[in-house]
Design an enzyme around this catalytic site. Structure first.
Site, PDB file in Angstrom:
ATOM      1  N   TYR A 159       0.833  -1.204   0.000  1.00  0.00           N
ATOM      2  CA  TYR A 159       0.000   0.000   0.000  1.00  0.00           C
ATOM      3  C   TYR A 159       0.871   1.258   0.000  1.00  0.00           C
ATOM      4  O   TYR A 159       0.621   2.192  -0.744  1.00  0.00           O
ATOM      5  CB  TYR A 159      -0.919  -0.013   1.225  1.00  0.00           C
ATOM      6  N   PHE A 174     -10.015  18.227 -25.330  1.00  0.00           N
ATOM      7  CA  PHE A 174     -10.363  16.817 -25.327  1.00  0.00           C
ATOM      8  C   PHE A 174     -11.609  16.694 -24.448  1.00  0.00           C
ATOM      9  O   PHE A 174     -11.795  17.491 -23.530  1.00  0.00           O
ATOM     10  CB  PHE A 174      -9.206  15.951 -24.799  1.00  0.00           C
TER      11      PHE A 174
END
Ligand code: PLP
Length: 481
Positions: free
Chosen positions: A79, A131
């Site tokens: 993690y 975009f």
């Protein structure tokens, strides 16, 4: 590099060999007719098992190298504090020379973070072209997009090598009208996606940097399609001719304050990252990563993908690797052009774009000609493309249609995925369809979602043109698929 053939032909040569394959099927045209009807004539709703060549997108579908696959097996999965992440960040610092890195799960996540931090209500973001996800995040934060490509950028047929360049005079005019403090940041998109994957020049980026220095503005590069762009810098721009890809990359990066990218395209894996020069700006953006993405050492990406991406970014500095997409697109565009099929020129990155206004002039925009051509091409070939025209627009609040400037059928070329014979098949079927274009008719909505209708809207053909097209196919090809 481009390898010359003794016979004089110009064909792209694969600089890799295939070691893992996936079986494809090509269903008979009667089955393709049924599949497109079941999909409501919307190529987004087709099932993979019915598709022969998937040319919908280049996102997350590029081929990985053996080295990338091997790297996935040695990922340091944890993690926090993963050694895989350290390698990834170090590679980005090496390539772009910016000290601060933030990982994200994909490109639009970078745009979310960037827009939340930099875009305030009433601010403006000048750019060469928008975009879809970029614009959505800027607008969501109260900003306005100002598209200022050079006039030549919107010419469908051209020989200009860098149609993605920004018009500097228009940038100066925006600053003069609104004042530099109203400019949230200046954005350039390498390999301008929505205008046919058209590249930007290093020379233009230098001029934008100078303007940003004059007015104290932040300069952001969307590097999602940088790999293709680097190939065009190397082959079309005199000042880059003798530079390595790594050197061109560094010259581009040295002009920017922030670089972000979708790793579904750049690096041939899945993920994204933001690279930042200023520590103060990095600290402002950093707080949003654990909130929206994940901890700072994975950012929502699988750690295996981060390993693959690190190798993919390194391989992007290899001219033989980045040439493959653009050379295959170049071949396809030139061969279609030779046959008189209207295509966007010059060839860019990302894919081959068919100019449907000239392909199907008899279909009014109200009947979605680019959507009709996508449907017709699937029937004729089993190839899936993407409509980029009025179907992809959203209606005005009063319900009237917004007709787009260009009606395009985009045929994306996932990098290192298709062989030359598959591309020749695509060219052949498009050629046949062009010869029989009078048989293609329009489409009408039967189910129209209010938002993003192109993703899951359903349409019917106007009349029985699809049956007539299939009958002509049978007459011309006999019992062939
Ligand atoms: C694909 C793309 C994005 C968005 O990236 P995702 O990974 O799909 O979220 C942003 N900018 C450009 C230029 C792209 O091509």
């Amino acid at each position: 590099m481009v390898v010359k053939f003794f016979g004089g032909e110009t064909v792209p040569l694969e600089m890799h060999k295939v070691r893992v394959v996936q079986k494809l099927t090509l269903a008979p045209i009667e089955e393709r007719l049924k599949a497109i009807a079941a999909a409501g004539n919307n190529t987004f709703l087709l099932q993979n098992r019915d598709i022969f060549m998937d040319m919908l997108t280049d996102s997350g579908v590029n081929a990985m190298s053996d080295r990338q696959m091997a790297a996935m097996m040695v990922a340091d999965d944890s993690y926090a504090g993963s050694a895989t992440y350290e390698k990834f960040a170090a590679k980005l610092v090496e390539l772009f020379g910016m000290d601060f890195i933030l990982p994200t799960h994909q490109g639009r996540a970078c745009e979310n973070i960037l827009s939340q931090v930099l875009v305030k209500p009433g601010t403006i973001v000048p750019m060469n072209y928008h975009f879809t996800t970029t614009k959505a995040h800027i607008v969501l934060n109260g900003g306005t997009v100002e598209e200022i490509p050079h006039d030549r950028g919107l010419e469908v047929t051209s020989t200009h090598p860098f149609k993605g360049d920004m018009d500097i005079a228009k940038l100066e005019a925006l600053v003069a009208t609104h004042g530099a403090q109203k400019i949230a940041f200046v954005r350039m998109e390498a390999g301008t996606n929505l205008i046919g994957g058209q590249p930007i020049s290093l020379a233009n980026l230098r001029e934008i940097r100078a303007a940003c220095d004059r007015h104290g503005m932040i300069f952001v590069l969307d590097a999602s399609l940088l790999a293709d762009n680097l190939w065009f810098n190397k082959t079309r721009e005199e000042s880059c001719k003798d530079l390595s890809i790594a050197e061109i990359t560094r010259q581009i990066a040295d002009l920017c304050d922030v670089i972000y990218f979708s790793a579904r395209k750049l690096g041939c894996a899945r993920g994204g990252a933001i690279c930042i020069r200023s520590e103060a700006l990095y600290r402002k953006m950093r707080v949003l990563v654990p909130l929206y993405e994940g901890f700072l050492t994975y950012g929502g990406m699988s750690v295996r993908e981060i390993e693959a991406l690190t190798v993919g970014l390194e391989e992007t500095m290899d001219v033989d690797m980045i040439s493959q997409g653009p050379l295959f697109i170049d071949y396809m565009v030139r061969e279609l052009d030779k046959r008189g099929v209207p295509v966007i020129t010059p060839p860019g990155g990302l894919g081959c774009h068919i100019d449907v206004m000239r392909f199907l002039p008899h279909i009014p925009q109200a009947q979605y000609p680019a959507g009709a051509l996508a449907s017709a091409l699937f029937i004729a070939s089993g190839i899936r493309g993407m409509e980029r025209g009025s179907l992809s627009e959203q209606r005005n609040p009063d319900g009237t249609e917004v007709y787009s400037n260009m009606e395009l059928l985009r045929l994306a070329m996932p990098r290192r995925v298709f062989t030359l014979s598959q591309v020749k098949y695509a060219i052949d079927r498009i050629d046949w369809l062009y010869q029989n274009r009078d048989l293609v008719g329009g489409l009408v909505f039967v189910e129209e979602p209010e938002i993003l209708r192109f993703f899951y809207g359903r349409l019917d053909p106007v009349g029985d043109w699809q049956q007539k097209l299939a009958a002509k196919f049978r007459a011309d090809f006999g019992d062939s698929l």
